[in-house]
Design an enzyme around this catalytic site. Structure first.
Site: not given
Ligand SMILES: *Cc1c(COP(=O)(O)O)cnc(C)c1O
Length: 473
Positions: A114
């Site tokens: 993120k």
């Molecule tokens: C947010 C997240 C996901 C999922 O991603 P999306 O964009 O919501 O599909 C997967 N792995 C981690 C470690 C995350 O923080």
């Protein structure tokens, strides 16, 4: 570039107008009016670019209301070795001769992918707010990843404050330390005495009080923000260039998925003409998306049906970005998208594609698969033993599904979405040892903490916000 809503409102908006907004007024999500197509000469030219330069090229196709020099400087400030640990920013490594490659998206400040988008969002927000002479107070609830990525992106930024609610005592000590050790005056951690849903309910209650929201300039940084998705498109290109030698080659990607934001960026990259054969959606026990891609039925789960798993950032009951892909799948029919998401989901908690619509999924390259706790443990163990590589629980869901879908001659890139250091308990269970931790985070649990504990009471949270806006200005 103009933006429109997935539910049919075609009032054209520009990038900076939707940057600070959430949903479109008709309840849909914003998408560009068209995806720019990349020709092979452009693709060949981009192959040699540094990450920040590549990001600038891609973002400029979608952003025409920030002067190019400003955008270039902003992107160069975002994607640095200092913040992301390597010159490559998203280095790709091979897992032996398995045909699988891992693209590291989790070397940013909070060790999860993120950061890739949120760090850009922080700089975009600061830029746009200064230009408008406005302020924004970001209110959110988190059980871990999103909240810390938002705080690390917004810390010290002018014009922005963050009020982040979390369930008191329920995050891992590491996650708590990551957030609560921030000493920046514009970051406010509120530990609510309750569970995540209590924190989430307060955020909803505050957001539904439109007068309070307007008077206090309350906003969010949720995963449906188009700028976040756009930032993620860049690393599909960067991964492709590292995994191939020529632009005639195809690759596939496997993406550990929850809210469908990450893999939706892959869909956008493919629509732009990046030679992606398959986009493989990997889910954990919360398999709403796997079910959809297997059956054409999208069945939103209830809170009680949502499993708490060892890949918690994928524990979702509905996928908030999913409507963007469905809109494209339906030939950008806003009325049909509205019927499915507004009427059918509201009324019966599910919708079913027609046979014709379902058949179209293949032309968009999508496949899917599912992984469980036992799969995660086995995959973490096997990857460690065979390739001397320690992967986190979410990435393990990806590797498990990718291994089932890899085809000869087509490199399969698994997106690494977090580092194992964040999920020590499961690593111990799988490997009987502690996860590696980047040196800069050694001993973070014993750093001084800055947070306020509060009962789950909306009025108290509002009063806290009001007071801290007043004392800061
Ligand atoms: C947010 C997240 C996901 C999922 O991603 P999306 O964009 O919501 O599909 C997967 N792995 C981690 C470690 C995350 O923080």
């Amino acid at each position: 570039m103009k933006y429109l809503s997935t539910r049919g409102d075609a009032t054209p908006k520009r990038f900076c107008e939707i940057l600070l907004e959430g949903l479109a007024p008709d309840g849909g999500l914003y998408l560009p009016a068209a995806y720019p197509r990349i020709d092979s000469a452009t693709l060949a030219r981009w192959r040699g670019l540094a990450y920040a330069d590549l990001a600038f090229e891609i973002l400029s196709l979608y952003i025409d209301d920030i002067p190019a020099a400003d955008l270039k400087a902003l992107v160069a400030r975002t994607y640095t070795k200092d913040v992301f640990g390597t010159e490559a920013i998203v280095p790709v490594r091979r897992l032996g001769d398995s045909g699988l490659l891992i693209e590291a998206l989790s070397n940013g400040p909070t060790l999860a992918f993120k950061d890739m988008a949120m760090q850009l969002l922080g700089n975009l927000f600061e830029y746009e707010l200064a230009r408008r002479g406005e302020e924004l107070n970001i209110l959110g609830a988190t059980s871990g990843d999103t909240g810390s990525a938002a705080e690390y992106a917004m810390r010290g930024k002018r014009g922005v404050r963050v009020f982040m609610l979390s369930p008191n005592g329920r995050m891992s000590p590491f996650q708590q330390a990551q957030m609560f050790s921030l000493q920046d005056a514009n970051i406010h951690n509120i530990a609510v005495e309750g569970v995540f849903d209590d924190a989430q309910d307060i955020v909803k209650a505050v957001s539904n009080d439109l007068a309070f929201k307007r008077a206090h300039k309350i906003g969010t940084v949720n995963s449906i923000n188009w700028a976040r998705l756009l930032a993620q498109v860049v690393y599909y290109f960067a991964g492709y260039f590292q995994a191939t030698k020529h632009d005639s080659e195809q690759v596939s990607f496997t993406v550990p998925s929850g809210n469908f934001g990450n893999v939706c960026a892959g869909h956008v990259a493919r629509m732009m003409g990046l030679p992606i054969k398959h986009l493989v959606v990997a889910t954990n026990e919360n398999d709403v998306l796997d079910e959809f891609f297997r059956t054409g039925s999208y069945r939103v789960r209830k809170g009680a049906e949502t499993h708490e798993t060892s890949s918690p950032s994928m524990d979702i009951s509905k996928a908030s970005n999913f409507e963007r892909f469905v809109f494209d799948l339906l030939g950008r029919d806003g009325a049909r998208t509205r019927r499915l998401f507004a009427d059918e989901i509201e009324k019966q908690g599910a919708f079913h594609l027609t046979a014709d619509e379902f058949a179209r999924i293949a032309t968009f390259g999508f496949q899917s698969g599912k992984s469980t706790h036992a799969d995660r443990l086995a995959t973490i163990r096997r990857t460690f033993e065979a390739h001397a590589t320690m992967i986190d629980t979410h990435t393990a869901d990806g590797v498990k599904v990718a291994a089932e879908r890899v085809e000869p001659g087509v490199p399969m890139i698994v997106l690494e979405t977090a580092l194992p250091a964040k999920f020590a308990e499961t690593i111990r269970e799988a490997l009987g040892r502690e996860p590696e931790r980047p040196a800069r985070l050694e001993g973070i649990e014993s750093m001084p903490k800055r947070f306020t504990v509060m009962p789950p009471d909306t009025a108290l949270v509002k009063a806290y916000i009001t007071q801290h806006i007043a004392t800061a200005t």
